[in-house]
Structure formats: structure tokens, C-alpha cells
Scaffold this active site. Structure first.
Site: not given
Length: 413
Positions: A19, A47, A121-122, A263, A366
Site C-alpha cells: 500500500c 499498489g 500501510n502495513g 525493491y 536482479d
């Protein structure tokens, strides 16, 4: 935001954060919903399944939310009724449970303390227990989200202000949360005592303040005096006023999620006093020191591994070049369950430029490797393109344990 159904772990071969949240308070009050919209657009990478905005004009609250991308959920017609001095917004990825309209945020309630909207968010690791307690107390729940649980707990809490109620309720919440709360006349934000998820605040030049999951959203809106909300800190914005309150639960030093650097976060964001882009380059430099190989070219898996590949190239002296091209019009929702389909989807998302692989020793970098499904397919694509030798490297350390704090990897990989 945790939910209480079956995990969809097969959707992709890398962890996915869930989120992004934003809060806006302006003394002018004319553009708060529009500012929230543009802020959510800057946080879209966090998101892509649902989005919502709630506003308050000091008397009543209005809300619009639905499933889909920010630009699909909102247009001029849906934003027009959202007039007010204060606004919060949310863009959602569901780590567990269905991506449904009932779980879209914010959650808006009428309480004995006045209007309350919440976006989060979490993930609370004790959400199921808290939900059961609410049901036994006679509360009716309409969704499967722990955000609704948090909102109902705040609605039932005692205290003279939302800040007081937050401070009294926080000890019951076990897990990670960065949330924004909309009251009648203010926006309140808080981070969990460990500061697991990012949250920052900045001042609008034309007046008012903005709170957002990442600094890139604040910069997009032209904010100045940007600072991080500390672990366990409650921040209230009300027009040109800002107050900050450290709760007793705050943990010195905190414990941040390393995947924000690896990321999740946009490279133009800053977190914990560090540039995300610079940290990713340093990860690549360190990778070159620890795992040097005899390669002709360093090729990143786009997009978040590009800085790490640049760092590897700079440290090793091996040339950097693009060799994998990403189809940017395939979102995460394209990924379907099942190993066979997942393998095919890699080739839909990435294509190989054969000239950069043919007869070369290639190092592919990556950002991280979780299950390895994507990595194996990329290596095969490189071999099919004629690479003499293929090395696959991860800029992140090995993923050894599950994560229950809001990442789509709640079980061992």
C-alpha cells in the site's frame, strides 16, 4: 493491510509491498482531493488493485474508492464532489485475501467522537485475534481487512482527541503500520513503534502540509522542509499548523524493512536519511567486491535492479548495457497462479535483445531472488539468445525467512 483469507503467493516471483498512503491539509481547501490524487499517482507502484480518497470540509466527510489503478478510479467527475480542507488517500495491493471493493481504503465511519476515516500501510500480526474480540463485543464488520479492525478500535477508544485515542490503542496493535487518519478538522498520521514502513511529511509552499509513504510523492507536489515521521511518532496537520508527538511505545533505533531499499521504494525517494538510488548502487558495488566474475557485460533485470547493475559495472569495470526490455503495459495483476503460467508470463513481461547476449559472457543482475522461478527463466532466455556463459547475481542477501509485516511472503519460500 492484512486480511483473513487464503494467501495468493503464486502471483509473482518477487515480494510485493501492499500500500501507499497520503494525507493533505490546506488552509485554502480547494485542491486537497486533487493533491491527494497526484500524490497517489506518484505512489502507484506500491499498489495497483484499488484506490480511494476521503475528504472533510470541517462539517462532513465524503469519499470515493473503487478497485483499479488511480487513474481508473478517479476522473474529473469523481473528484469534483470531494471538496474539503483535509484529505487522505490510499492505493492498495492485497497481500492476503481478495482484491475486492469491500477491502478498498480508506474506511469511513461515523463514531461517537465524530467522523473518522483511516488508511493503512502495513500488517497486524494479531489482527485475527483483535477481530474476534470486536465480534464478541458486538461490532459489525463489513470487510476482511485489519484496517477496519483498527478503525473500529479507535472509534471505541476513550480520549479527548484522536491523538489520545491512537496513543491508548497502539499497545494493542502488534505488527507494522504507517497510517493516516482523517478527522473532521485535521489529518493525523502515525508510524508503528519500530518504524517498519516509511512515512514522511512536507510543507506545501502555497500553505498546508502533506504526509506520504514516500518522499517522491511529496516532491511531486512541490513540498519543502521534508522530514521523516519517527518510529512511534504521531503527527497532526491542520492547515498551516503541524504538531508532533512521540509516544512512549517508540523504539530507539527502530527496525526498518530492507526491501524498501532493495525493491519497493521509487529510486527518487529518500528513507532513513538515505537516497534509495544511492543505496541500490552501493549494493551493486558491494556485490562486485564479494562476487566478481569474468563477464563481458553487466545487464540489469529492469527496473529496480538498474542502479545495482550500474554500481557493479562501476566497481568491476565491466561494461553496463541494456539487454532485457520490459513490457511496461503488463501490470502485476496480469500474473496468474500456477508454475507453468508463471513461466510463460516472464516472457510476456521481458524480451531479450539478442545482440547483447550472443557469444558473450553475461552477468545478469536482479534486485533480489525469492523462489528463483523468474531467474531460471531469464537465464534460459539468455542461453537461447546465444550467450556463451550466463551468471545470475542478486543485489540483496538471500531471503531465508518469511515476512508477516505486510509483504506477500508470509510463509517460507
Amino acid at each position: 493491510m492484512n486480511t483473513f483469507e487464503t494467501a495468493h503467493m503464486d502471483r509473482d516471483d518477487r515480494p510485493i509491498e501492499e500500500c501507499g498512503v497520503i494525507g493533505v491539509s490546506s488552509p485554502a481547501g480547494e485542491q486537497t482531493a486533487q493533491l491527494a490524487f497526484f500524490g497517489l499517482f506518484a505512489l502507484q507502484h506500491r499498489g495497483q488493485e484499488a484506490a480511494g480518497i476521503a475528504v472533510s470540509d470541517g462539517h462532513r466527510a465524503r469519499m470515493h474508492k473503487d478497485t483499479g489503478l488511480v487513474t481508473h478510479v478517479f476522473d474529473a467527475a469523481s473528484l469534483a464532489p470531494l471538496a474539503g480542507y483535509h484529505a487522505i488517500g490510499h492505493t492498495r495491493y492485497s497481500t492476503i485475501g481478495a482484491s475486492s471493493a469491500q477491502n478498498a481504503q480508506p474506511f469511513l465511519l461515523e463514531t461517537m467522537h465524530g467522523t473518522l476515516a483511516l488508511a493503512h500501510n502495513g500488517s497486524l500480526i494479531n489482527a485475527a485475534e483483535l477481530r474476534e474480540e470486536l465480534l464478541q463485543r458486538g461490532f459489525g464488520l463489513t470487510a476482511t481487512s485489519d484496517t477496519e479492525v483498527m478503525a473500529l478500535m479507535l472509534a471505541a477508544a476513550s480520549g479527548k482527541s484522536w491523538e489520545d485515542r491512537l496513543e491508548r490503542t497502539m499497545p494493542s496493535w502488534k505488527g507494522a503500520y504507517s497510517l493516516v487518519l482523517l478527522g473532521v478538522d485535521s489529518v493525523v498520521a502515525v508510524r508503528d513503534p519500530w518504524g517498519y514502513r516509511p512515512l514522511s511529511v512536507g510543507r506545501l509552499v502555497e500553505g498546508g502540509y502533506v504526509i506520504a509513504s514516500e518522499t517522491c510523492a511529496l516532491q511531486t507536489l512541490g513540498c519543502v522542509e521534508i522530514s521523516e515521521i519517527a518510529p512511534g511518532e504521531i503527527v497532526t496537520i491542520r492547515g498551516d499548523e503541524i504538531t508532533r508527538r512521540r509516544t512512549p511505545q517508540a523504539v530507539t533505533g527502530g527496525a526498518h524493512c530492507s526491501f524498501e531499499f532493495v525493491y519497493f521504494s521509487r529510486p527518487d525517494s529518500e528513507w532513513d536519511g538515505r537516497s534509495v538510488h544511492a543505496v541500490r548502487q552501493r549494493l551493486g558495488e558491494r556485490l562486485a567486491i564479494e562476487a566478481g566474475v569474468d563477464a563481458d557485460v553487466v545487464i540489469p533485470v529492469p527496473d529496480s535492479s538498474i542502479p545495482a547493475a550500474i554500481g557493479y559495472s562501476r566497481q568491476s569495470g565491466i561494461a553496463f548495457n541494456d539487454g532485457l526490455i520490459k513490457n511496461r503495459y503488463i501490470g502485476r495483476t496480469f500474473i496468474m497462479p500456477g508454475q507453468a503460467i508463471r513461466k510463460k508470463s516472464v516472457r510476456q513481461k521481458l524480451n531479450v535483445m539478442g545482440l547483447e547476449f550472443k557469444d558473450k559472457n553475461v552477468l545478469i543482475v536482479d534486485d533480489s531472488i525469492v523462489r528463483g522461478t523468474t531467474s531460471r527463466e531469464i537465464v534460459q532466455m539468455a542461453r537461447d539468445a546465444g550467450a556463451r556463459r550466463v551468471y545470475m547475481a542478486s543485489a540483496a542477501p538471500p531471503v531465508r525467512f518469511p515476512n508477516v509485516y505486510g509483504i506477500d511472503m508470509p510463509t517460507p519460500t
